[in-house]
Design an enzyme around this catalytic site. Structure first.
Site, PDB file in Angstrom:
ATOM      1  N   SER A 173       0.812  -1.375   0.336  1.00 30.04           N
ATOM      2  CA  SER A 173      -0.186   0.086   0.105  1.00 30.04           C
ATOM      3  C   SER A 173       0.746   1.047  -0.021  1.00 30.04           C
ATOM      4  O   SER A 173       2.239   1.067   0.160  1.00 30.04           O
ATOM      5  CB  SER A 173      -1.115  -0.248   1.292  1.00 30.04           C
ATOM      6  OG  SER A 173      -1.860   1.335   1.260  1.00 30.04           O
ATOM      7  N   TYR A 186      -1.657  -0.886  10.604  1.00 28.25           N
ATOM      8  CA  TYR A 186      -2.232  -1.458   9.062  1.00 28.25           C
ATOM      9  C   TYR A 186      -0.862  -0.842   7.973  1.00 28.25           C
ATOM     10  O   TYR A 186       0.103  -1.623   7.392  1.00 28.25           O
ATOM     11  CB  TYR A 186      -3.464  -0.207   8.412  1.00 28.25           C
ATOM     12  CG  TYR A 186      -3.695  -0.347   7.268  1.00 28.25           C
ATOM     13  CD1 TYR A 186      -4.042  -1.252   6.168  1.00 28.25           C
ATOM     14  CD2 TYR A 186      -4.062  -0.243   5.841  1.00 28.25           C
ATOM     15  CE1 TYR A 186      -4.592  -2.255   5.171  1.00 28.25           C
ATOM     16  CE2 TYR A 186      -3.351  -0.053   4.324  1.00 28.25           C
ATOM     17  CZ  TYR A 186      -4.086  -1.003   4.533  1.00 28.25           C
ATOM     18  OH  TYR A 186      -4.311  -1.496   3.034  1.00 28.25           O
TER      19      TYR A 186
END
Length: 316
Positions: A173, A186
């Site tokens: 990401s 995350y």
């Protein structure tokens, strides 16, 4: 004398690879044929994993679909079969469990064969500030988003190395390159996934297994249930990415054997600025774009399994 020779060789290689990269900017790389390849996709039951499965099915690959959500996985299986005579195998697998990953991996090897393209796509988002994130959800983020990559690669990479043929795909990401407020677990798990994939790419290069390719993907937030409610101050300037757009970009990157894929290209500018401007300037930029508050309206996708887990913990 050796240092002079080494320096000359280095500059020769540097110039060659620089010119090669310029050529490929103008002339697209020849796309490889994935028909007959055995492609395993984790998190195939929805979103990006489902779309990637459909892309590979359209190009004649054999699909192995993993997801903890059996119902969603079977729906992906149904959609894939609409593409024609496609070999597809669906398995329920909790990628956060090392024992289960190894067990299902053995089942895949026996029933389907050696996986040649491994796409580590499964992911979870808590969407809470660090102090409000329960310990078990921090662990879950790391187990699914990063540590599961170790287990899947341990299971399937040896056969790729032996044959000197294969492809490892890590879906990281943009949050794995830049820390983001409200995504401490995350973001750090995606940093770990990126670091593992990049290190593995270098290891494979050093042992001369250059036919085992790597693709590391770092997209901005995608418009899926995972980031439901997430938004920036100026959506027209920095919108959430459409799933199909990202899936197509990833699929093309795999076919062209591209090592790094960062989406959108604007993110390259942000990464460059991170290296040259002060932290206060980066914070000011984040405030202007609304990136610092993008998780404020986050709702996310709450799965039945997570609700059951939370209920059990409260009862204990």
């Amino acid at each position: 004398m050796n240092s002079v020779a080494d320096t000359a060789i280095f500059f020769g290689k540097f110039l060659y690879y620089f010119l090669e990269s310029l050529v490929f900017k103008v002339i697209p790389k020849r796309k490889k044929d994935v028909s007959g390849e055995i492609v395993l996709i984790t998190g195939a039951g929805s979103g990006l994993g489902r779309l990637l499965a459909i892309h590979f099915a359209s190009h004649g690959a054999t699909l192995v679909l993993w997801d903890i959500n059996q119902e969603g996985n079977m729906e992906t299986c149904r959609l894939v079969k609409q593409k024609g005579d496609v070999k597809v195998f669906a398995y329920k697998c909790d990628c956060s469990s090392r024992i289960e990953v190894y067990r299902v991996a053995d089942q895949v090897k026996e029933e389907v064969g050696d996986v040649t393209i491994l796409i580590n796509n499964a992911g979870v988002v808590t969407g809470k500030s660090f102090l409000n994130t329960p310990d078990h959800l921090v662990e879950k983020s790391f187990l699914v988003n990063a540590i599961s990559h170790f287990w899947t690669c341990k299971a399937f990479l040896p056969a790729m190395v032996k044959a000197n043929h294969g492809h490892l795909v890590c879906i990281s990401s943009i949050a794995g390159l830049v820390g983001i407020n409200g995504l401490s677990d995350y973001s750090s798990s995606k940093f770990a996934a990126f670091g593992f994939a990049e290190s593995l790419f270098l290891e494979l290069t050093m042992i001369m297994k250059t036919k085992v390719k790597s693709t590391i993907v770092c997209p901005y937030f995608i418009k899926t249930g995972m980031f439901e409610g997430c938004t920036t101050k100026y959506p027209l300037l920095l919108p959430l990415l459409e799933q199909e757009y990202v899936a197509q970009k990833i699929f093309n990157a795999i076919l062209e054997e591209q090592v790094y894929l960062i989406i959108p290209k604007f993110a390259y500018v942000a990464l460059f600025l991170k290296q040259i401007i002060s932290p206060k300037m980066m914070i000011a930029l984040g405030e202007y774009l609304g990136v610092d508050t993008c998780m404020t309206s986050f709702t996310g996708r709450v799965k039945a399994e997570e609700l059951q887990m939370e209920t059990k913990r409260k009862e204990q």
